[in-house]
Design an enzyme around this catalytic site. Structure first.
Site, PDB file in Angstrom:
ATOM      1  N   LYS A 173       0.847  -1.182   0.000  1.00 43.23           N
ATOM      2  CA  LYS A 173       0.000   0.000   0.000  1.00 43.23           C
ATOM      3  C   LYS A 173       0.892   1.244   0.000  1.00 43.23           C
ATOM      4  O   LYS A 173       1.472   1.618   1.019  1.00 43.23           O
ATOM      5  CB  LYS A 173      -0.934   0.045   1.213  1.00 43.23           C
ATOM      6  N   GLY A 226       6.710   5.567   8.137  1.00 49.19           N
ATOM      7  CA  GLY A 226       5.773   6.686   8.213  1.00 49.19           C
ATOM      8  C   GLY A 226       5.869   7.362   9.560  1.00 49.19           C
ATOM      9  O   GLY A 226       6.932   7.375  10.178  1.00 49.19           O
ATOM     10  N   SER A 227       4.746   7.887  10.027  1.00 51.02           N
ATOM     11  CA  SER A 227       4.761   8.694  11.246  1.00 51.02           C
ATOM     12  C   SER A 227       4.674   7.823  12.504  1.00 51.02           C
ATOM     13  O   SER A 227       4.231   6.671  12.459  1.00 51.02           O
ATOM     14  CB  SER A 227       3.591   9.672  11.208  1.00 51.02           C
ATOM     15  N   VAL A 230       0.915   6.667  13.533  1.00 49.92           N
ATOM     16  CA  VAL A 230       0.414   5.538  12.738  1.00 49.92           C
ATOM     17  C   VAL A 230       1.214   4.284  13.085  1.00 49.92           C
ATOM     18  O   VAL A 230       0.652   3.196  13.249  1.00 49.92           O
ATOM     19  CB  VAL A 230       0.473   5.855  11.220  1.00 49.92           C
ATOM     20  N   GLY A 231       2.515   4.439  13.273  1.00 51.47           N
ATOM     21  CA  GLY A 231       3.371   3.293  13.619  1.00 51.47           C
ATOM     22  C   GLY A 231       2.937   2.618  14.913  1.00 51.47           C
ATOM     23  O   GLY A 231       2.886   1.379  15.000  1.00 51.47           O
ATOM     24  N   GLU A 248       9.716   2.009  10.714  1.00 51.14           N
ATOM     25  CA  GLU A 248      10.678   3.121  10.625  1.00 51.14           C
ATOM     26  C   GLU A 248       9.862   4.391  10.665  1.00 51.14           C
ATOM     27  O   GLU A 248       8.973   4.585   9.833  1.00 51.14           O
ATOM     28  CB  GLU A 248      11.492   3.060   9.322  1.00 51.14           C
ATOM     29  N   CYS A 282      13.133  11.896   6.908  1.00 52.02           N
ATOM     30  CA  CYS A 282      13.220  11.420   8.289  1.00 52.02           C
ATOM     31  C   CYS A 282      14.626  11.635   8.834  1.00 52.02           C
ATOM     32  O   CYS A 282      14.830  11.648  10.039  1.00 52.02           O
ATOM     33  CB  CYS A 282      12.838   9.949   8.351  1.00 52.02           C
ATOM     34  N   GLN A 329       0.109  20.205   4.675  1.00 51.78           N
ATOM     35  CA  GLN A 329       1.472  20.256   5.215  1.00 51.78           C
ATOM     36  C   GLN A 329       1.939  21.717   5.303  1.00 51.78           C
ATOM     37  O   GLN A 329       2.548  22.121   6.290  1.00 51.78           O
ATOM     38  CB  GLN A 329       2.403  19.443   4.323  1.00 51.78           C
ATOM     39  N   GLU A 381       8.860  16.329  15.506  1.00 49.07           N
ATOM     40  CA  GLU A 381       9.285  16.298  14.103  1.00 49.07           C
ATOM     41  C   GLU A 381       8.334  17.180  13.299  1.00 49.07           C
ATOM     42  O   GLU A 381       7.122  16.981  13.312  1.00 49.07           O
ATOM     43  CB  GLU A 381       9.217  14.869  13.556  1.00 49.07           C
TER      44      GLU A 381
HETATM   45  P1  NAP Z   1       1.936   8.533   7.611  1.00 45.97           P
HETATM   46  O1  NAP Z   1       0.799   9.446   7.641  1.00 45.97           O
HETATM   47  O2  NAP Z   1       2.235   7.750   8.824  1.00 45.97           O
HETATM   48  O3  NAP Z   1       1.701   7.574   6.375  1.00 45.97           O
HETATM   49  C1  NAP Z   1       2.597   6.564   6.007  1.00 45.97           C
HETATM   50  C2  NAP Z   1       1.838   5.488   5.272  1.00 45.97           C
HETATM   51  O4  NAP Z   1       0.919   4.875   6.180  1.00 45.97           O
HETATM   52  C3  NAP Z   1       1.002   6.001   4.112  1.00 45.97           C
HETATM   53  O5  NAP Z   1       0.996   5.022   3.095  1.00 45.97           O
HETATM   54  C4  NAP Z   1      -0.364   6.130   4.737  1.00 45.97           C
HETATM   55  O6  NAP Z   1      -1.397   6.095   3.784  1.00 45.97           O
HETATM   56  C5  NAP Z   1      -0.387   4.916   5.628  1.00 45.97           C
HETATM   57  N1  NAP Z   1      -1.338   4.974   6.734  1.00 45.97           N
HETATM   58  C6  NAP Z   1      -1.881   6.064   7.333  1.00 45.97           C
HETATM   59  N2  NAP Z   1      -2.721   5.679   8.322  1.00 45.97           N
HETATM   60  C7  NAP Z   1      -2.702   4.323   8.357  1.00 45.97           C
HETATM   61  C8  NAP Z   1      -3.336   3.348   9.153  1.00 45.97           C
HETATM   62  N3  NAP Z   1      -4.182   3.681  10.137  1.00 45.97           N
HETATM   63  N4  NAP Z   1      -3.094   2.040   8.914  1.00 45.97           N
HETATM   64  C9  NAP Z   1      -2.236   1.672   7.951  1.00 45.97           C
HETATM   65  N5  NAP Z   1      -1.596   2.556   7.146  1.00 45.97           N
HETATM   66  C10 NAP Z   1      -1.815   3.870   7.354  1.00 45.97           C
HETATM   67  O7  NAP Z   1       3.293   9.275   7.247  1.00 45.97           O
HETATM   68  P2  NAP Z   1       3.534  10.232   5.985  1.00 45.97           P
HETATM   69  O8  NAP Z   1       2.984  11.559   6.354  1.00 45.97           O
HETATM   70  O9  NAP Z   1       3.119   9.592   4.738  1.00 45.97           O
HETATM   71  O10 NAP Z   1       5.119  10.244   5.949  1.00 45.97           O
HETATM   72  C11 NAP Z   1       5.862  11.082   6.745  1.00 45.97           C
HETATM   73  C12 NAP Z   1       6.438  10.338   7.940  1.00 45.97           C
HETATM   74  O11 NAP Z   1       7.230   9.254   7.502  1.00 45.97           O
HETATM   75  C13 NAP Z   1       7.356  11.193   8.754  1.00 45.97           C
HETATM   76  O12 NAP Z   1       7.067  11.055  10.108  1.00 45.97           O
HETATM   77  C14 NAP Z   1       8.736  10.661   8.439  1.00 45.97           C
HETATM   78  O13 NAP Z   1       9.695  10.861   9.416  1.00 45.97           O
HETATM   79  C15 NAP Z   1       8.468   9.245   8.190  1.00 45.97           C
HETATM   80  N6  NAP Z   1       9.516   8.645   7.383  1.00 45.97           N
HETATM   81  C16 NAP Z   1      10.397   7.801   8.001  1.00 45.97           C
HETATM   82  C17 NAP Z   1      11.408   7.195   7.296  1.00 45.97           C
HETATM   83  C18 NAP Z   1      12.354   6.258   7.991  1.00 45.97           C
HETATM   84  O14 NAP Z   1      12.926   5.405   7.342  1.00 45.97           O
HETATM   85  N7  NAP Z   1      12.530   6.348   9.298  1.00 45.97           N
HETATM   86  C19 NAP Z   1      11.542   7.432   5.928  1.00 45.97           C
HETATM   87  C20 NAP Z   1      10.650   8.296   5.315  1.00 45.97           C
HETATM   88  C21 NAP Z   1       9.630   8.884   6.061  1.00 45.97           C
HETATM   89  P3  NAP Z   1      -1.995   7.459   3.131  1.00 45.97           P
HETATM   90  O15 NAP Z   1      -0.884   8.443   3.090  1.00 45.97           O
HETATM   91  O16 NAP Z   1      -2.439   7.050   1.805  1.00 45.97           O
HETATM   92  O17 NAP Z   1      -3.104   7.874   4.039  1.00 45.97           O
END
Ligand code: NAP
Ligand code: MG
Length: 483
Positions: A173, A226-227, A230-231, A248, A282, A329, A381
């Site tokens: 996904k 991701g965030s 959500v994690g 991550e 990140c 954002q 963050e």
């Molecule tokens: P996000 O809102 O957590 O979304 C990440 C992914 O999870 C998206 O595909 C999102 O889908 C999906 N998602 C959202 N809610 C969910 C749920 N309840 N169940 C399952 N999946 C769900 O994060 P983002 O805003 O896309 O990305 C930014 C974050 O990613 C930042 O916090 C950043 O630090 C982190 N990041 C970390 C790394 C690392 O390796 N540590 C690398 C890159 C980014 P939709 O977007 O389609 O809703």
């Protein structure tokens, strides 16, 4: 009529329950296409097909896996320019970064292609006479992959490549903000000689199809980037099903600039780490911890470098900083900048919305000085082109500020002292530590991940990935039994 793009489920391209629009953050009039949103029934069918296909794939032989992964990797590398354009158009990063990301995405596949052939395990003698032991690895089964928009290709590929390499099926996904690059990757994978259903592309909202995917009892392992919020929800769902999980997440990385640093190098690493990728990494360094003795000289140079950055349309030559990813954002960034000022940090430059010839989400990189580490802008963050300088009176104080965070992905130090660099490498509580380098920018053949709220579960990338994508099996053989 814009083109409609479908999901790839159980070996077929299928329309979804509905469609979403994908528009460029550089130009909201630029409609890239319409993208299918998978239904719950399609999710069930993808997972069923994945289980069947995985059994075939697990016995397909390592040369077959090698060939498929190599072919995907080589195609991504060959088409980096063209696919990179699409990525830049939908995500907003400058063209060189879009191209570089697709090239890197290809390298994950070529690297794991080679790993399929590196089958050296380990053997042991039993403590009991006449018994031999071997330790083998087996696929975990069907892996759910949930990836973010900021590195839509690289993140997905550093998960999909090892998942396939070690014999698993994938249900992916991608983020709904960046579906165009996802469909291109899906299309490349769909043309490979793979059992039908081994790889599934399930576009849809995270809160709907994403949530259903990670809660599904048919999933054997979940890899998420991701965030933090959500994690944490994913970790809880995984625990309920006792599903293997790897997360991550975010960070609040710091770059420490010491009094003996090469100032020009320090400024260039700070600008790269803080504002590269519009600060939406990140690994971004949003906290710049600067020794008091060179503070003013460093800030003076940093101000000049920050103001010189060219903010513009991702596809325009010369753009260094693209738009932020979405209107939401941008609004969050403006609110965070306001909150930084209210907390007492001094906004030296930037932080305002910028107008360009196309309607996009442009923001001038924001540089705060006079910050304290306790301020909210230095705790949370922000995932934005917002950096804050924090003064430190000594190396020891700088190190303790670097470590004063609930996150722990990357940290960097700028110094000419080998002793300090060595001490910092050993003392920074992070997963990746950088000396005289930006906090962002990592390789593909070594482990990547962090500590604290930044990561959870086995490490990603390099040879570490095998820990997550396989189960270990210990075999006992009574070799000395009578013939
Ligand atoms: P996000 O809102 O957590 O979304 C990440 C992914 O999870 C998206 O595909 C999102 O889908 C999906 N998602 C959202 N809610 C969910 C749920 N309840 N169940 C399952 N999946 C769900 O994060 P983002 O805003 O896309 O990305 C930014 C974050 O990613 C930042 O916090 C950043 O630090 C982190 N990041 C970390 C790394 C690392 O390796 N540590 C690398 C890159 C980014 P939709 O977007 O389609 O809703
Ligand atoms: Mg988009």
């Amino acid at each position: 009529m814009s083109q409609k793009h479908r999901n790839y489920i159980a070996g077929q391209w299928l329309a979804g329950a509905s469609d979403i629009e994908n528009r460029s953050p550089s130009d909201t009039n630029d409609l890239i296409g319409l993208y299918a949103q998978a239904s719950r029934a399609q999710l069930d069918s993808a997972i069923d097909a994945a289980h069947d296909a995985q059994k075939t794939w697990a016995h397909s032989g390592i040369e077959q896996r090698y060939k498929v992964l190599m072919s995907i990797g080589e195609e991504l590398i060959k088409r980096a320019e063209e696919i990179g354009q699409v990525l830049s158009r939908e995500e907003g990063k400058p063209q060189a970064e879009g191209r570089g990301e697709v090239y890197r995405a290809g390298q994950f596949f070529t690297y794991y292609a080679a790993e399929t052939l590196r089958q050296l395990g380990h053997t042991a003698d039993s403590v009991r006479d006449g018994i031999e032991i071997d330790v083998r690895r087996e696929p975990v089964g069907v892996v759910a992959i949930v990836s973010p928009w900021n590195f839509p290709m690289a993140t997905a590929c550093w998960k999909i490549a090892p998942a396939l390499a070690f014999g698993n099926a994938v249900v992916w996904k991608p983020a709904n903000l960046t579906p165009a690059s996802a469909v291109i990757l899906g299309e490349i994978i769909s043309r490979q000689d793979l059992p039908k259903g081994l790889f599934n592309l399930m576009m849809g909202a995270g809160s709907e199809i994403g949530q259903a995917l990670i809660e599904h009892p048919g999933i054997n392992a979940i890899s998420f980037t991701g965030s933090v919020d959500v994690g944490k929800g994913i970790a809880a769902s995984a625990a309920a099903n006792l599903t293997k999980v790897q997360l991550e997440m975010g960070s609040k990385n710091a770059l420490a600039v010491m009094d003996d640093a090469d100032l020009d190098l320090a400024v260039s690493c700070a600008v790269n780490g803080a504002f590269g990728g519009t600060g939406q990494k990140c690994t971004a360094s949003s906290r710049l911890i600067v020794h008091a003795d060179i503070h003013d000289a460093f800030v003076e140079k940093l101000l000049v470098a920050t103001q010189a950055l060219k903010v513009g349309h991702a596809l325009e030559p010369g753009t260094q900083i693209g738009p932020v990813a979405s209107e939401a954002q941008l609004q969050a960034n403006l609110a965070n900048i306001q909150s930084g000022r209210e907390e007492g940090a001094e906004l030296l430059t930037g932080g305002q919305r910028l107008e360009r010839s196309t309607s996009g989400f442009y923001q001038a990189p924001a540089l705060f000085v006079g910050g304290r580490n306790s301020m909210r802008i230095n705790r949370e963050e922000l995932f934005a082109p917002i950096a804050c300088v924090i003064k430190a009176d000594s190396y020891d104080e700088a190190l303790s500020l670097v470590n004063d965070t609930r996150f722990g992905l990357t940290a960097g130090i700028m110094t000419r002292s080998l002793a300090r660099a060595t001490h910092f490498r050993r003392s920074a509580r992070v997963g990746c530590v950088m000396v005289n380098l930006p906090t962002a920018g990592t390789d593909y053949h070594v482990p990547f991940g962090g500590r604290g709220d930044s990561s959870y579960g086995p490490r990603e990338q390099g040879r570490s990935a095998v820990e997550f994508y396989t189960h270990v099996k210990t075999g006992y053989i009574a070799a000395g039994a009578p013939l």
